[in-house]
Design a protein around this motif. Structure first.
Motif, PDB file in Angstrom:
ATOM      1  N   ALA A 154       6.565   5.084  -9.047  1.00 29.48           N
ATOM      2  CA  ALA A 154       5.246   4.577  -9.424  1.00 29.48           C
ATOM      3  C   ALA A 154       4.330   4.550  -8.205  1.00 29.48           C
ATOM      4  O   ALA A 154       3.147   4.875  -8.287  1.00 29.48           O
ATOM      5  N   VAL A 155       4.885   4.165  -7.062  1.00 28.23           N
ATOM      6  CA  VAL A 155       4.148   4.166  -5.792  1.00 28.23           C
ATOM      7  C   VAL A 155       4.977   4.969  -4.806  1.00 28.23           C
ATOM      8  O   VAL A 155       6.166   4.703  -4.618  1.00 28.23           O
ATOM      9  N   TYR A 156       4.366   5.972  -4.198  1.00 27.10           N
ATOM     10  CA  TYR A 156       5.025   6.781  -3.171  1.00 27.10           C
ATOM     11  C   TYR A 156       4.029   6.930  -2.035  1.00 27.10           C
ATOM     12  O   TYR A 156       2.966   7.519  -2.204  1.00 27.10           O
ATOM     13  N   GLU A 157       4.358   6.364  -0.879  1.00 27.80           N
ATOM     14  CA  GLU A 157       3.430   6.379   0.252  1.00 27.80           C
ATOM     15  C   GLU A 157       4.138   6.848   1.514  1.00 27.80           C
ATOM     16  O   GLU A 157       5.297   6.519   1.757  1.00 27.80           O
ATOM     17  N   MET A 189       8.492   3.522  -1.302  1.00 25.51           N
ATOM     18  CA  MET A 189       8.301   3.857  -2.706  1.00 25.51           C
ATOM     19  C   MET A 189       8.705   2.694  -3.593  1.00 25.51           C
ATOM     20  O   MET A 189       9.498   1.846  -3.187  1.00 25.51           O
ATOM     21  N   THR A 190       8.125   2.683  -4.772  1.00 26.29           N
ATOM     22  CA  THR A 190       8.463   1.703  -5.789  1.00 26.29           C
ATOM     23  C   THR A 190       8.835   2.472  -7.044  1.00 26.29           C
ATOM     24  O   THR A 190       8.055   3.301  -7.521  1.00 26.29           O
ATOM     25  N   PHE A 217      -4.670   6.592   6.835  1.00 24.25           N
ATOM     26  CA  PHE A 217      -3.543   7.430   7.212  1.00 24.25           C
ATOM     27  C   PHE A 217      -2.293   7.132   6.399  1.00 24.25           C
ATOM     28  O   PHE A 217      -1.235   7.681   6.670  1.00 24.25           O
ATOM     29  N   ILE A 218      -2.399   6.279   5.397  1.00 18.91           N
ATOM     30  CA  ILE A 218      -1.296   6.043   4.471  1.00 18.91           C
ATOM     31  C   ILE A 218      -1.572   6.897   3.243  1.00 18.91           C
ATOM     32  O   ILE A 218      -2.476   6.617   2.470  1.00 18.91           O
ATOM     33  N   ALA A 238      13.430   8.129   1.854  1.00 15.32           N
ATOM     34  CA  ALA A 238      13.095   6.938   2.644  1.00 15.32           C
ATOM     35  C   ALA A 238      14.261   6.516   3.524  1.00 15.32           C
ATOM     36  O   ALA A 238      14.064   6.052   4.648  1.00 15.32           O
ATOM     37  N   LEU A 239      15.494   6.689   3.025  1.00 17.63           N
ATOM     38  CA  LEU A 239      16.662   6.348   3.829  1.00 17.63           C
ATOM     39  C   LEU A 239      16.863   7.338   4.976  1.00 17.63           C
ATOM     40  O   LEU A 239      17.316   6.965   6.047  1.00 17.63           O
TER      41      LEU A 239
END
Length: 167
Positions: A115-118, A95-96, A157-158, A85-86
């Protein structure tokens, strides 16, 4: 011939305009030039590819669909470190992180997991920097030409983990 004095930032500039001929005033020559270009392109070879039957040749460095990899035991490789992400210049990855609970050792490799990756595919520029930044080799860009889903709204699209994780 008319001459006008134009003042640009305190300096005087003289501009002259040439009188147009009759053919130039009705744009006949310009129309003929445009028609010649149209006729020239009409007889060129067509570059349309009939997609399902024919596949287009891509560059060897082509980057296609994103995938999140699993290890040999079927556990997710992503440890939610956030380096992908960086590294993303378009800020398309969110992401979470979460802590692994007892009994989830067979799902995740490390104590921490995503837990969440988008990935927002509308923002993604397919540069491959996320792939280069990942220390666990969890995310890859495949050579696949087909995207997972085509949609009519932004939410489709996510791409979440359900579309990204390889089974």
């Amino acid at each position: 011939m008319s001459i006008k004095n134009i003042s640009l930032s305190g300096k005087k500039v003289e501009a002259s305009r040439k009188k147009m001929s009759f053919l130039e005033s009705i744009y006949f020559i310009a129309i003929l030039k445009g028609m010649m270009i149209t006729i020239r392109h009409f007889f060129k070879k067509k570059i349309t590819v009939q997609y399902p039957e024919q596949k287009r040749e891509f560059s060897p460095v082509y980057r296609g669909q994103h995938v999140l990899m699993r290890d040999q035991e079927g556990r997710e490789r992503c440890t939610a470190c956030g380096l992908c992400a960086l590294a993303c210049p378009a800020e398309a990855i969110t992401m979470t992180a979460a802590e692994r609970k007892k009994g989830e050792e067979h799902l995740y490799r490390e104590e921490k997991y995503a837990a969440v990756y988008e990935i927002n595919m509308l923002r993604c520029i397919f540069c491959g920097l996320c792939e280069d930044a990942c220390p666990k080799e969890a995310i890859f860009l495949t050579k696949s030409q087909e995207m997972v889903k085509v949609g009519m709204d932004r939410e489709s699209f996510i791409y979440g983990k359900d579309k990204l994780v390889v089974n």
